[in-house]
Scaffold this motif. Structure first.
Motif, mmCIF file in Angstrom:
data_model
loop_
_atom_site.group_PDB
_atom_site.id
_atom_site.type_symbol
_atom_site.label_atom_id
_atom_site.label_comp_id
_atom_site.label_asym_id
_atom_site.label_seq_id
_atom_site.Cartn_x
_atom_site.Cartn_y
_atom_site.Cartn_z
ATOM 1 N N TYR A 55 0.891 -1.401 0.039
ATOM 2 C CA TYR A 55 -0.011 -0.139 -0.045
ATOM 3 C C TYR A 55 0.850 1.246 0.151
ATOM 4 O O TYR A 55 0.603 2.236 -0.804
ATOM 5 C CB TYR A 55 -1.039 -0.064 1.225
ATOM 6 C CG TYR A 55 -1.880 1.047 1.296
ATOM 7 C CD1 TYR A 55 -2.808 1.273 0.505
ATOM 8 C CD2 TYR A 55 -1.789 1.937 2.401
ATOM 9 C CE1 TYR A 55 -3.824 2.225 0.727
ATOM 10 C CE2 TYR A 55 -2.489 3.101 2.368
ATOM 11 C CZ TYR A 55 -3.728 3.031 1.720
ATOM 12 O OH TYR A 55 -4.501 4.377 1.583
ATOM 13 N N GLU A 56 1.875 1.309 0.919
ATOM 14 C CA GLU A 56 2.836 2.363 0.896
ATOM 15 C C GLU A 56 3.650 2.529 -0.357
ATOM 16 O O GLU A 56 3.934 3.723 -0.837
ATOM 17 C CB GLU A 56 3.735 2.331 1.957
ATOM 18 C CG GLU A 56 3.074 2.330 3.551
ATOM 19 C CD GLU A 56 2.087 3.825 3.404
ATOM 20 O OE1 GLU A 56 2.927 4.773 3.153
ATOM 21 O OE2 GLU A 56 1.252 3.785 4.122
ATOM 22 N N GLY A 63 -6.217 -0.110 -4.371
ATOM 23 C CA GLY A 63 -7.301 -0.564 -3.713
ATOM 24 C C GLY A 63 -6.980 -2.283 -3.573
ATOM 25 O O GLY A 63 -6.189 -2.566 -4.173
ATOM 26 N N SER A 64 -7.955 -2.998 -3.106
ATOM 27 C CA SER A 64 -7.665 -4.469 -2.802
ATOM 28 C C SER A 64 -7.370 -5.346 -4.041
ATOM 29 O O SER A 64 -6.455 -6.205 -4.081
ATOM 30 C CB SER A 64 -8.955 -5.202 -2.135
ATOM 31 O OG SER A 64 -9.891 -5.029 -2.856
ATOM 32 N N ARG A 85 -10.978 -7.680 3.242
ATOM 33 C CA ARG A 85 -11.209 -7.820 4.652
ATOM 34 C C ARG A 85 -10.172 -6.997 5.614
ATOM 35 O O ARG A 85 -10.570 -6.177 6.438
ATOM 36 C CB ARG A 85 -11.330 -9.228 5.184
ATOM 37 C CG ARG A 85 -11.916 -9.243 6.611
ATOM 38 C CD ARG A 85 -12.549 -10.632 6.774
ATOM 39 N NE ARG A 85 -11.486 -11.601 7.026
ATOM 40 C CZ ARG A 85 -11.399 -12.581 5.935
ATOM 41 N NH1 ARG A 85 -12.220 -12.776 4.886
ATOM 42 N NH2 ARG A 85 -10.367 -13.394 6.121
ATOM 43 N N LEU A 86 -9.006 -7.630 5.089
ATOM 44 C CA LEU A 86 -7.710 -6.964 6.183
ATOM 45 C C LEU A 86 -7.611 -5.192 5.923
ATOM 46 O O LEU A 86 -7.364 -4.701 6.795
ATOM 47 C CB LEU A 86 -6.614 -7.463 6.085
ATOM 48 C CG LEU A 86 -6.523 -8.758 6.729
ATOM 49 C CD1 LEU A 86 -5.154 -9.720 6.352
ATOM 50 C CD2 LEU A 86 -6.538 -8.801 8.253
ATOM 51 N N MET A 87 -7.756 -5.018 4.643
ATOM 52 C CA MET A 87 -7.516 -3.697 4.339
ATOM 53 C C MET A 87 -8.593 -2.760 4.934
ATOM 54 O O MET A 87 -8.365 -1.774 5.390
ATOM 55 C CB MET A 87 -7.666 -3.612 2.913
ATOM 56 C CG MET A 87 -6.549 -3.840 1.956
ATOM 57 S SD MET A 87 -6.172 -3.564 0.532
ATOM 58 C CE MET A 87 -6.050 -1.875 0.196
ATOM 59 N N GLY A 94 -7.810 2.677 -1.007
ATOM 60 C CA GLY A 94 -7.175 2.967 -2.379
ATOM 61 C C GLY A 94 -7.903 4.619 -2.703
ATOM 62 O O GLY A 94 -9.115 4.839 -2.226
ATOM 63 N N LYS A 95 -7.215 5.299 -3.655
ATOM 64 C CA LYS A 95 -7.878 6.771 -3.836
ATOM 65 C C LYS A 95 -8.962 6.406 -5.012
ATOM 66 O O LYS A 95 -8.902 5.471 -6.010
ATOM 67 C CB LYS A 95 -6.745 7.541 -4.508
ATOM 68 C CG LYS A 95 -5.801 7.868 -3.399
ATOM 69 C CD LYS A 95 -5.046 8.980 -3.976
ATOM 70 C CE LYS A 95 -3.968 9.677 -2.910
ATOM 71 N NZ LYS A 95 -3.082 10.652 -3.490
ATOM 72 N N GLY A 96 -10.257 7.031 -4.701
ATOM 73 C CA GLY A 96 -11.261 6.694 -5.722
ATOM 74 C C GLY A 96 -11.090 7.772 -6.691
ATOM 75 O O GLY A 96 -10.459 8.758 -6.750
ATOM 76 N N SER A 97 -12.192 7.811 -7.687
ATOM 77 C CA SER A 97 -12.358 8.417 -8.928
ATOM 78 C C SER A 97 -12.929 9.845 -8.342
ATOM 79 O O SER A 97 -13.434 10.104 -7.380
ATOM 80 C CB SER A 97 -13.095 7.909 -9.910
ATOM 81 O OG SER A 97 -14.338 7.509 -9.248
#
Length: 291
Positions: A55-56, A63-64, A85-87, A94-97
């Motif tokens: 993720y970093e 996103g997943s 689930r863990l995320m 994650g960054k969305g639109s």
């Protein structure tokens, strides 16, 4: 899950108060704290560490689905649902639109328009077979900065770009000259764009004709005719240019770094089986070397 929540927030709220709200006993919570963690919990701890690192590395943009693909590439066998689930449990999002920006297309009524030869067939059999062109804008505190782009449809690689504080045809010309100088296409090439005055201009049309490039243009007002490029612009806006840049110089630096360092060479692309554009091209040339 209730005990885990209490453990995660015991530094913020009194344990007894949280036990009361969650309807569990303090003694049950402390007994839970003394128990050794199960193998499943220990495995989740290790997996969470790998998820957080991926993720970093993605600049907190994945996103997943992409995190799952990145873990698979590292040799980790885990289900996508478990990753999701863990995320979700640890607020890794994650960054969305974002909303589509204002349209930059400026049409000349009497300019000659090419037919839509691409016709939404967004596939190419090799690099430098189909290029897509478009213009977007970047918000800065020094005023708008416009970005012209050229994308290779085969690998979704950005092969040319130019930035300027204006929308003149020279902006598109510079992006095309960068692509032509870098790629040196040896086969017949189709260039697809919208009907904006920059693309219908004598300057750009002459450049394309001089390099024997066939021209295709979208239907009037139909963004779906150039969907892969629209998708890239949306991704760039979300991951790199979500807010105003302080200066034009900082915007130029950020866009260069995003395209060349991150997007072309590292970012996992869903339409490329979660590989980067550069790796996708390299695999093609390893299979079909240029003679």
């Amino acid at each position: 899950m209730k005990y885990a929540f209490i453990a995660a927030h015991c530094g913020e709220y009194p344990v007894r108060r949280m036990c009361q709200v969650l309807k569990v006993s303090p003694s049950g919570y402390y007994d839970w704290r003394k128990r050794p963690r199960s193998q499943r919990q220990q495995a989740n701890d290790g997996l969470l560490g790998a998820i957080e690192r991926a993720y970093e590395t993605s600049r907190q943009t994945y996103g997943s689905p992409r995190i799952h693909a990145a873990l698979k590439q590292q040799g980790l066998c885990v289900s996508r649902k478990r990753v999701a689930r863990l995320m979700q449990q640890h607020d890794l999002v994650g960054k969305g639109s974002r909303r589509r920006p204002p349209h930059t297309t400026q049409r000349e009524v009497d300019a000659p328009v090419a037919p839509n030869r691409l016709a939404q067939h967004f596939t190419a059999s090799q690099p430098d077979e189909i290029w897509l062109g478009d213009i977007t804008y970047l918000d800065t505190y020094e005023g708008w900065l416009y970005l012209a782009l050229v994308m290779d449809l085969f690998s979704r690689r950005v092969v040319g770009w130019a930035m300027a504080p204006h929308l003149r045809a020279t902006l598109v010309e510079q992006a095309l000259r960068m692509a032509l100088g870098w790629r040196l296409p040896l086969t017949s090439l189709l260039h697809h764009s919208d009907r904006g005055s920059q693309y219908t201009s004598h300057l750009v049309q002459t450049l394309l004709a001089d390099h024997h490039i066939q021209v295709s243009m979208s239907g009037a007002g139909c963004c779906y005719d150039n969907a892969p490029m629209e998708s890239f612009i949306g991704t760039l806006k979300t991951e790199c240019a979500a807010g105003p840049f302080a200066t034009h110089a900082l915007a130029r630096q950020a866009i260069f770094e995003y395209i060349e360092v991150w997007y072309n060479r590292q970012r996992l692309h869903s339409s490329l089986d979660y590989t980067s554009p550069a790796l996708f091209e390299r695999r093609f040339y390893d299979t079909f070397p240029v003679r």
